[in-house]
Design an enzyme around this catalytic site. Structure first.
Site, PDB file in Angstrom:
ATOM      1  N   ASP A   1       0.644  -1.166  -0.312  1.00 32.73           N
ATOM      2  CA  ASP A   1      -0.262   0.030   0.167  1.00 32.73           C
ATOM      3  C   ASP A   1       0.653   1.213   0.513  1.00 32.73           C
ATOM      4  OD1 ASP A   1      -2.002   2.372   0.795  1.00 32.73           O
ATOM      5  OD2 ASP A   1      -2.667   1.491   2.677  1.00 32.73           O
TER       6      ASP A   1
ATOM      7  N   LYS B   1       3.126  11.676  -3.734  1.00 35.43           N
ATOM      8  CA  LYS B   1       1.806  10.729  -4.523  1.00 35.43           C
ATOM      9  C   LYS B   1       0.931  11.630  -5.312  1.00 35.43           C
ATOM     10  CE  LYS B   1      -1.569   7.069  -3.306  1.00 35.43           C
ATOM     11  NZ  LYS B   1      -1.660   5.859  -2.493  1.00 35.43           N
TER      12      LYS B   1
END
Ligand SMILES: *[C@@H]1O[C@H](CO)[C@@H](O)[C@H](O)[C@H]1NC(C)=O
Ligand SMILES: *[C@@H]1O[C@H](CO)[C@@H](O)[C@H](O)[C@H]1NC(C)=O
Ligand SMILES: *[C@@H]1O[C@H](CO)[C@@H](O)[C@H](O)[C@H]1NC(C)=O
Ligand SMILES: *[C@@H]1O[C@H](CO)[C@@H](O)[C@H](O)[C@H]1NC(C)=O
Ligand SMILES: *[C@@H]1O[C@H](CO)[C@@H](O)[C@H](O)[C@H]1NC(C)=O
Length: 432
Positions: free
Chosen positions: A37, A100
């Site tokens: 993740d 991100k």
């Protein structure tokens, strides 16, 4: 002749049986595929143990399973995770986080400028993409995918250290609203870290899998992901054992940091009330921030939390020890309007998915901020049913990704190969 055949037959059978029984005494096979993740603020890595039939989320040497998505550059080298985070205050210009939010995304110079305002590190516009400028004993630029690759490398090494085998294959999760380009850049980041990506899976789908919802009879699953800075709501629809994302909405400016900020403002006002001066030293503000975060976490379990911070205030006031009792009620009152905002994207996905709230079969909570009791209550009251909370909301995504890694590694007892129907034309509505 027939006798010889049967003796031979028995011998073969015996050998076969011995091999079969022997297997049980062999150490169980090691997982070969890891599930990662790669979160905006934290990363985690997990594996599916074929022998045990369960997922294990791997911790670092201190047992921490959520590793900060932070990379800090110094003269001595590149520091990822907690090491990077520890350098953030001393080395703010060369410490990159939230990469991100930039990976694989095309920006106009104006958009990028706006996106970069909250950060102390310098973001450059390079042919549509974002790059970060680093100055240690030399000046250079790094790409968001390079930052991600360092974080992924850290996860790979943690898994290798723990399992005692080399790992070269992974399944990775991405936000459901990532487009093909963002997915490609995430895969390249993994390649840079020496990982072959067997599958990219959507975060809400992974969370639903963590609850085993791919194996049970449900039709509509609502996934609410409330992290440090963003809220993502997805409506999943299960069709023939596979999940389809039916609608998405969110608020990319709502999360735990905002709740902390309200508490911090309150604390500042209280300090001013008591001493007639506001905290102004950077060190004091940093300590207060940490105290407020700790108090918020405690208020998830208890009704009160005591905050005690030494401060050095300006002027004649000087050094004091600020002490105060914060209650859960106060925390909820300070954030009442923010908490209520969580329902806006929930209502939007139901409207877009043309679903009544009574048709939602399961509610899955993801992200640390969904531990806040009042938030669970608001969601439960809205739906008239309890959300599913048996999986740690911070580890739900990695748990599902590791399950998928187990499937890809061939160690899943069920023959499930595809768990997700990709959809290309879905866009996330954002409510600010
Ligand atoms: C920067 O410092 C590191 C460590 O001291 C050294 O290995 C490297 O050669 C230096 N680079 C430059 C360009 O001075
Ligand atoms: C700039 O971006 C375009 C489109 O993304 C690409 O085709 C082109 O090769 C890039 N140019 C350079 C110099 O990187
Ligand atoms: C993503 O990667 C695939 C395979 O390498 C390629 O075919 C596709 O054009 C890429 N798409 C984008 C938007 O970069
Ligand atoms: C939070 O709880 C822990 C354990 O009960 C306690 O040690 C700590 O002082 C508390 N912190 C705050 C800010 O209330
Ligand atoms: C949570 O999920 C499990 C597995 O699907 C289900 O059996 C259980 O009823 C759910 N609990 C709640 C409170 O929704």
């Amino acid at each position: 002749m027939a006798g010889e055949m049967s003796i031979l037959g028995s011998a073969i059978l015996a050998l076969f049986l011995a091999g079969y029984l022997g297997q049980q005494y062999l150490p169980p096979p090691k997982p070969k595929v890891i599930g990662i993740d790669l979160g905006t603020t934290f990363c985690s890595v997990g594996v599916f143990h074929p022998g045990l039939g369960e997922v294990e989320v791997i911790g670092d040497l201190q047992g921490r399973k959520s590793i900060p998505s932070v990379v800090s550059f110094t003269v001595s080298g590149i520091h990822s995770g907690y090491e990077g985070q520890d350098l953030a205050d001393a080395n703010p210009l060369n410490t990159i986080y939230d990469a991100k939010r930039f990976i694989g995304k095309l920006f106009t110079p104006e958009d990028l400028e706006r996106e970069s305002t909250p950060y102390q590190f310098q973001v450059l516009h390079h042919n549509g993409s974002a790059e970060f400028s680093i100055s240690t004993n030399r000046t250079f630029t790094v790409t968001p995918e390079y930052i991600s690759s360092r974080l992924l490398l850290n996860m790979k090494k943690m898994a290798e250290g723990y399992l005692g085998v080399l790992i070269s294959k992974a399944v990775i999760s991405v936000p459901a609203d990532f487009d093909e380009r963002q997915r490609n850049y995430t895969v390249w980041a993994a390649n840079l870290a020496g990982l072959e990506v067997l599958r990219v899976i959507n975060e809400p789908t992974a969370a639903a899998m963590a609850y085993g919802l791919h194996k049970v009879d449900v039709l509509n699953v609502l996934v609410v992901d409330l992290g440090g800075g963003t809220l993502d709501v997805s409506l999943l629809n299960k069709q023939g054992g596979m999940f389809l994302t039916r609608a998405m909405a969110g608020n990319n400016k709502l999360g735990g940091q905002d709740f902390n900020q309200r508490l911090l403002q309150h604390v500042f006002a209280r300090v001013h009330e008591q001493y007639g001066a506001l905290p102004s030293h950077e060190g004091d503000i940093h300590t207060l921030r940490q105290a407020v975060e700790a108090a918020k976490l405690n208020l998830t379990f208890g009704q009160t939390s005591v905050i005690r911070v030494p401060l050095s205030l300006r002027g004649s006031v000087g050094s004091v020890v600020y002490e105060d009792v914060l209650t859960r009620q106060l925390f909820e009152d300070l954030n009442a309007d923010l908490f209520q905002k969580i329902l806006t994207p929930i209502e939007e996905v139901l409207r877009e998915g043309r679903l009544d709230k009574s048709e939602v079969d399961e509610i899955v909570l993801v992200g640390g901020s969904t531990r806040i009791p009042r938030i669970r209550q608001i969601i439960a009251q809205y739906f008239g049913m309890e959300p599913n909370t048996s999986v740690d909301p911070e580890l739900a995504v990695v748990t599902g990704v590791a399950l998928q890694a187990g499937i890809m590694g061939g160690s899943w007892p069920l023959q499930v190969s595809a768990i997700e129907i990709p959809n290309r034309h879905l866009r996330k509505t954002n409510f600010l």
